[in-house]
Design an enzyme around this catalytic site. Structure first.
Site, PDB file in Angstrom:
ATOM      1  N   ASN A  60      58.332 -24.410  43.019  1.00  0.00           N
ATOM      2  CA  ASN A  60      59.049 -23.269  43.630  1.00  0.00           C
ATOM      3  C   ASN A  60      60.245 -23.784  44.429  1.00  0.00           C
ATOM      4  OD1 ASN A  60      57.959 -20.404  43.272  1.00  0.00           O
ATOM      5  ND2 ASN A  60      56.102 -21.610  43.463  1.00  0.00           N
ATOM      6  N   ARG A 105      45.975 -26.483  65.968  1.00  0.00           N
ATOM      7  CA  ARG A 105      46.967 -25.737  65.190  1.00  0.00           C
ATOM      8  C   ARG A 105      48.214 -25.456  66.005  1.00  0.00           C
ATOM      9  NH1 ARG A 105      46.383 -23.238  60.834  1.00  0.00           N
ATOM     10  NH2 ARG A 105      44.121 -22.973  60.943  1.00  0.00           N
ATOM     11  N   MET A 151      50.084 -25.027  52.559  1.00  0.00           N
ATOM     12  CA  MET A 151      48.652 -24.739  52.630  1.00  0.00           C
ATOM     13  C   MET A 151      48.125 -24.644  54.063  1.00  0.00           C
ATOM     14  SD  MET A 151      48.359 -24.263  49.602  1.00  0.00           S
ATOM     15  CE  MET A 151      46.642 -23.972  49.306  1.00  0.00           C
ATOM     16  N   ILE A 171      47.844 -22.200  57.643  1.00  0.00           N
ATOM     17  CA  ILE A 171      48.023 -20.844  58.183  1.00  0.00           C
ATOM     18  C   ILE A 171      49.116 -20.891  59.248  1.00  0.00           C
ATOM     19  CG2 ILE A 171      46.871 -19.002  59.491  1.00  0.00           C
ATOM     20  CD1 ILE A 171      45.727 -19.231  56.750  1.00  0.00           C
ATOM     21  N   ASN A 180      56.720 -15.787  51.840  1.00  0.00           N
ATOM     22  CA  ASN A 180      55.711 -16.560  51.126  1.00  0.00           C
ATOM     23  C   ASN A 180      55.631 -16.049  49.702  1.00  0.00           C
ATOM     24  OD1 ASN A 180      53.520 -18.423  50.826  1.00  0.00           O
ATOM     25  ND2 ASN A 180      52.094 -16.707  50.943  1.00  0.00           N
ATOM     26  N   HIS A 219      52.827 -15.691  46.521  1.00  0.00           N
ATOM     27  CA  HIS A 219      51.381 -15.741  46.247  1.00  0.00           C
ATOM     28  C   HIS A 219      51.175 -15.483  44.759  1.00  0.00           C
ATOM     29  CE1 HIS A 219      47.129 -15.353  47.200  1.00  0.00           C
ATOM     30  NE2 HIS A 219      47.103 -14.289  46.435  1.00  0.00           N
ATOM     31  N   ASP A 256      48.162 -13.551  53.531  1.00  0.00           N
ATOM     32  CA  ASP A 256      48.700 -12.842  52.346  1.00  0.00           C
ATOM     33  C   ASP A 256      48.728 -11.333  52.548  1.00  0.00           C
ATOM     34  OD1 ASP A 256      46.741 -15.191  50.469  1.00  0.00           O
ATOM     35  OD2 ASP A 256      48.847 -15.345  51.071  1.00  0.00           O
ATOM     36  N   GLU A 287      57.108 -16.777  39.120  1.00  0.00           N
ATOM     37  CA  GLU A 287      57.375 -17.155  40.520  1.00  0.00           C
ATOM     38  C   GLU A 287      58.779 -17.721  40.642  1.00  0.00           C
ATOM     39  OE1 GLU A 287      54.371 -19.532  42.464  1.00  0.00           O
ATOM     40  OE2 GLU A 287      52.866 -18.816  41.043  1.00  0.00           O
TER      41      GLU A 287
END
Ligand code: GRF
Length: 203
Positions: A13, A64, A89, A91, A106, A108, A144, A173
């Site tokens: 991508n 995080r 990958m 969050i 994003n 998906h 998502d 994509e």
């Protein structure tokens, strides 16, 4: 438009966006590529395209929030105006979202809201779906779940396996992500609640 791309994997991508910017189809510049994975093919693609890149390895952070802060700092340093997640990958935490409101996209590999999460090509096959596809959406606090910008549909064929369906989706994509980014670059995208309105009349 200054774009920052975040990727964890092979980066096809990313490559389609690099190609789009270089061909002028996307009126934007990728100013940095970040990955949490030191072995990501995306980093090699950035190097080959002479685009500055950085590995910010999430394993080197206690939590995080600290990882998010480091990623956000790198993006702000590069004066990024649109954050593009391309197979990233991790969050995106609230601190990250707050730093780029309405400016994180994003992609998906399923027709959201169907099949959020991971291994979604296999999930579509297992479910017996007749069609699947891919979705470009703005990122919000969920997984998502953000407002949908663009989708593409592909048939699920009787002899499909995860690899053949994933390849058919990936091909789409590579078409819809550059398109969505170009619309953003043109200022053609407006968010009204859950709805994303594309104003194509602007030239
Ligand atoms: C793509 O299937 C994308 O939809 C998903 O992760 C994969 C990334 O592939 N988020 P690549 O690294 O862009 O080739």
């Amino acid at each position: 438009l200054r774009i920052g791309v975040l990727a964890s994997g092979g980066g096809t991508n990313l490559q389609s966006i690099i190609d789009g910017c270089q061909s002028g189809r996307i009126n934007a510049e990728i100013v940095t590529v970040l990955s949490n994975n030191p072995d990501a093919g995306a980093l090699q693609r950035a190097a080959k395209a002479d685009i500055s890149y950085q590995c910010i390895n999430h394993r080197e952070f206690d939590n995080r929030d600290d990882f998010d802060s480091s990623v956000v700092a790198a993006l702000l340093d590069a004066k990024v105006e649109l954050v593009v997640l391309a197979g990233f990958m991790r969050i995106i935490g609230q601190r990250f979202l707050d730093a780029f409101p309405g400016r994180i996209m994003n992609i998906h590999p399923a027709l959201l809201p169907a099949f959020p999460g991971l291994h979604v090509q296999q999930k579509a096959l297992d479910y017996g779906a007749r069609f699947s596809g891919c979705t470009v959406h703005f990122v919000d606090g969920g997984v998502d779940t953000g407002p949908i910008i663009l989708q593409a549909v592909v048939p699920v064929l009787d002899d499909d396996d995860e690899a053949s369906l994933s390849a058919r989706i990936l091909e789409q994509e590579h078409k819809i992500y550059p398109q969505a980014i170009q619309w953003f670059a043109e200022g053609a995208i407006r968010i009204e609640g859950r709805r994303v309105i594309i104003d194509n009349t602007r030239q």
